[in-house]
Design a protein around this motif. Structure first.
Motif, PDB file in Angstrom:
ATOM      1  N   TRP A  18      59.969   0.632 151.379  1.00 42.03           N
ATOM      2  CA  TRP A  18      60.663   1.599 152.231  1.00 42.03           C
ATOM      3  C   TRP A  18      62.165   1.355 152.230  1.00 42.03           C
ATOM      4  O   TRP A  18      62.955   2.294 152.088  1.00 42.03           O
ATOM      5  CB  TRP A  18      60.090   1.534 153.646  1.00 42.03           C
ATOM      6  CG  TRP A  18      60.754   2.443 154.646  1.00 42.03           C
ATOM      7  CD1 TRP A  18      61.485   3.563 154.380  1.00 42.03           C
ATOM      8  CD2 TRP A  18      60.748   2.301 156.065  1.00 42.03           C
ATOM      9  NE1 TRP A  18      61.940   4.134 155.558  1.00 42.03           N
ATOM     10  CE2 TRP A  18      61.496   3.377 156.593  1.00 42.03           C
ATOM     11  CE3 TRP A  18      60.179   1.368 156.932  1.00 42.03           C
ATOM     12  CZ2 TRP A  18      61.686   3.526 157.974  1.00 42.03           C
ATOM     13  CZ3 TRP A  18      60.361   1.535 158.296  1.00 42.03           C
ATOM     14  CH2 TRP A  18      61.116   2.608 158.805  1.00 42.03           C
ATOM     15  N   GLY A 166      57.872  -1.009 160.986  1.00 40.75           N
ATOM     16  CA  GLY A 166      57.326   0.239 160.471  1.00 40.75           C
ATOM     17  C   GLY A 166      55.840   0.242 160.146  1.00 40.75           C
ATOM     18  O   GLY A 166      55.100   1.115 160.625  1.00 40.75           O
ATOM     19  N   HIS A 170      52.674   2.297 162.487  1.00 40.11           N
ATOM     20  CA  HIS A 170      51.768   3.265 161.860  1.00 40.11           C
ATOM     21  C   HIS A 170      50.319   2.875 162.130  1.00 40.11           C
ATOM     22  O   HIS A 170      49.490   3.715 162.497  1.00 40.11           O
ATOM     23  CB  HIS A 170      52.032   3.341 160.355  1.00 40.11           C
ATOM     24  CG  HIS A 170      51.045   4.201 159.635  1.00 40.11           C
ATOM     25  ND1 HIS A 170      50.865   5.540 159.923  1.00 40.11           N
ATOM     26  CD2 HIS A 170      50.159   3.905 158.634  1.00 40.11           C
ATOM     27  CE1 HIS A 170      49.918   6.042 159.142  1.00 40.11           C
ATOM     28  NE2 HIS A 170      49.472   5.073 158.357  1.00 40.11           N
ATOM     29  N   TYR A 189      58.055   6.760 166.542  1.00 43.09           N
ATOM     30  CA  TYR A 189      57.149   6.853 165.407  1.00 43.09           C
ATOM     31  C   TYR A 189      57.312   8.198 164.702  1.00 43.09           C
ATOM     32  O   TYR A 189      57.322   8.270 163.470  1.00 43.09           O
ATOM     33  CB  TYR A 189      55.719   6.654 165.894  1.00 43.09           C
ATOM     34  CG  TYR A 189      54.634   6.782 164.852  1.00 43.09           C
ATOM     35  CD1 TYR A 189      54.709   6.104 163.640  1.00 43.09           C
ATOM     36  CD2 TYR A 189      53.509   7.577 165.097  1.00 43.09           C
ATOM     37  CE1 TYR A 189      53.691   6.215 162.701  1.00 43.09           C
ATOM     38  CE2 TYR A 189      52.495   7.688 164.171  1.00 43.09           C
ATOM     39  CZ  TYR A 189      52.589   7.013 162.971  1.00 43.09           C
ATOM     40  OH  TYR A 189      51.582   7.118 162.039  1.00 43.09           O
ATOM     41  N   GLY A 190      57.485   9.242 165.462  1.00 43.55           N
ATOM     42  CA  GLY A 190      57.730  10.555 164.867  1.00 43.55           C
ATOM     43  C   GLY A 190      59.015  10.582 164.063  1.00 43.55           C
ATOM     44  O   GLY A 190      59.070  11.202 162.990  1.00 43.55           O
ATOM     45  N   LYS A 193      58.358   8.824 160.764  1.00 45.46           N
ATOM     46  CA  LYS A 193      57.545   9.624 159.837  1.00 45.46           C
ATOM     47  C   LYS A 193      58.351  10.733 159.178  1.00 45.46           C
ATOM     48  O   LYS A 193      57.977  11.204 158.091  1.00 45.46           O
ATOM     49  CB  LYS A 193      56.344  10.221 160.565  1.00 45.46           C
ATOM     50  CG  LYS A 193      55.285   9.206 160.948  1.00 45.46           C
ATOM     51  CD  LYS A 193      53.995   9.865 161.405  1.00 45.46           C
ATOM     52  CE  LYS A 193      54.183  10.602 162.703  1.00 45.46           C
ATOM     53  NZ  LYS A 193      52.906  11.208 163.168  1.00 45.46           N
ATOM     54  N   TYR A 198      59.559   6.372 154.457  1.00 40.19           N
ATOM     55  CA  TYR A 198      58.480   5.935 155.352  1.00 40.19           C
ATOM     56  C   TYR A 198      57.216   6.752 155.076  1.00 40.19           C
ATOM     57  O   TYR A 198      56.116   6.192 154.982  1.00 40.19           O
ATOM     58  CB  TYR A 198      58.905   6.114 156.808  1.00 40.19           C
ATOM     59  CG  TYR A 198      57.959   5.511 157.811  1.00 40.19           C
ATOM     60  CD1 TYR A 198      58.018   4.168 158.133  1.00 40.19           C
ATOM     61  CD2 TYR A 198      57.001   6.307 158.455  1.00 40.19           C
ATOM     62  CE1 TYR A 198      57.146   3.613 159.067  1.00 40.19           C
ATOM     63  CE2 TYR A 198      56.138   5.759 159.388  1.00 40.19           C
ATOM     64  CZ  TYR A 198      56.208   4.404 159.690  1.00 40.19           C
ATOM     65  OH  TYR A 198      55.344   3.864 160.616  1.00 40.19           O
ATOM     66  N   ALA A 199      57.378   8.060 154.938  1.00 37.02           N
ATOM     67  CA  ALA A 199      56.219   8.901 154.645  1.00 37.02           C
ATOM     68  C   ALA A 199      55.573   8.520 153.317  1.00 37.02           C
ATOM     69  O   ALA A 199      54.342   8.553 153.186  1.00 37.02           O
ATOM     70  CB  ALA A 199      56.663  10.368 154.619  1.00 37.02           C
ATOM     71  N   ALA A 203      53.472   5.467 156.010  1.00 33.52           N
ATOM     72  CA  ALA A 203      52.572   6.343 156.763  1.00 33.52           C
ATOM     73  C   ALA A 203      51.502   6.917 155.836  1.00 33.52           C
ATOM     74  O   ALA A 203      51.419   8.130 155.617  1.00 33.52           O
ATOM     75  CB  ALA A 203      53.347   7.434 157.474  1.00 33.52           C
TER      76      ALA A 203
END
Length: 207
Positions: A18, A166, A170, A189-190, A193, A198-199, A203
């Motif tokens: 990340w 991170g 998740h 957290y949103g 993401k 991160y996605a 995540a």
């Protein structure tokens, strides 16, 4: 080019991947650890006698321990960046939370994660898992209190503290466990993401 040894589903490898995305660091990843083995081979042990992941090779320099790797990459690829503040007090704040992740949060979160994801159901220790969940919830409450004052753990922008946390946040929200409401934690957290790195690396489906 930076070489990262480690399987993509390792929380400690996720941190490094990340950060590389955040800083646009080119890298090559080599599968190691878990089902891929390699970590007990003589050549790997010569790099990392712990037989764990991740390990990095950077122009002949070898380094292990994920949070040390984060610090090294921030200092060499983005000196002065807000991701690891140059101000001594701000840097100490960031690094304090990174150390706390390893010293306090890692153990209970690992217990809960392994119970639901890695350990076969007949072998699961439910009393130990319940105790670990309670401990993790108490610790996340500390982070939630912090985030009631800031968008990110150390202020208005992403730092290595967020990256260290991170993978664990998740898992906290993805695992089938009871969680007391923590609106600030959930909002953070949103925000994580929404970050492409991160996605892509964190995540993801747990395995």
């Amino acid at each position: 080019m930076l070489r990262i040894w480690g399987r993509a589903n390792s929380s400690n490898v996720m941190k490094v991947l990340w950060l590389c995305e955040e800083l646009a660091i080119p890298f090559e990843r080599v599968d190691a650890g878990g089902a891929f083995g390699r970590t007990k081979d003589p050549d790997y042990l010569a790099m990392n006698p712990n037989a764990l992941v991740p390990t990095i090779e950077d122009d002949g320099f070898v380094l292990w321990e994920s949070n040390a790797i984060l610090r090294y990459l921030a200092r060499t690829r983005a000196p002065g960046s807000a991701i690891l503040p140059s101000d001594p007090k701000a840097a100490a704040d960031c690094e304090r939370w990174m150390d706390w992740q390893l010293a306090s949060l890692n153990a209970p979160m690992t217990t809960v994660f392994f119970t639901y994801v890695r350990i076969p159901e007949p072998e699961r220790d439910w009393p130990a898992t319940a105790k670990a969940r309670d401990a993790a919830e108490r610790l996340w409450s500390m982070v939630d209190a912090r985030l009631q004052r800031h968008d990110f753990v150390c202020g208005a922008s992403l730092t290595l503290a967020d990256i260290a946390f991170g993978p664990y946040i998740h898992r906290w929200f993805a695992l089938p466990i009871e969680r007391k409401p923590m609106p600030a934690l959930e909002a953070w957290y949103g925000r994580l993401k929404a970050r492409p790195g991160y996605a892509k690396h964190v995540a993801v489906a747990m395995s």
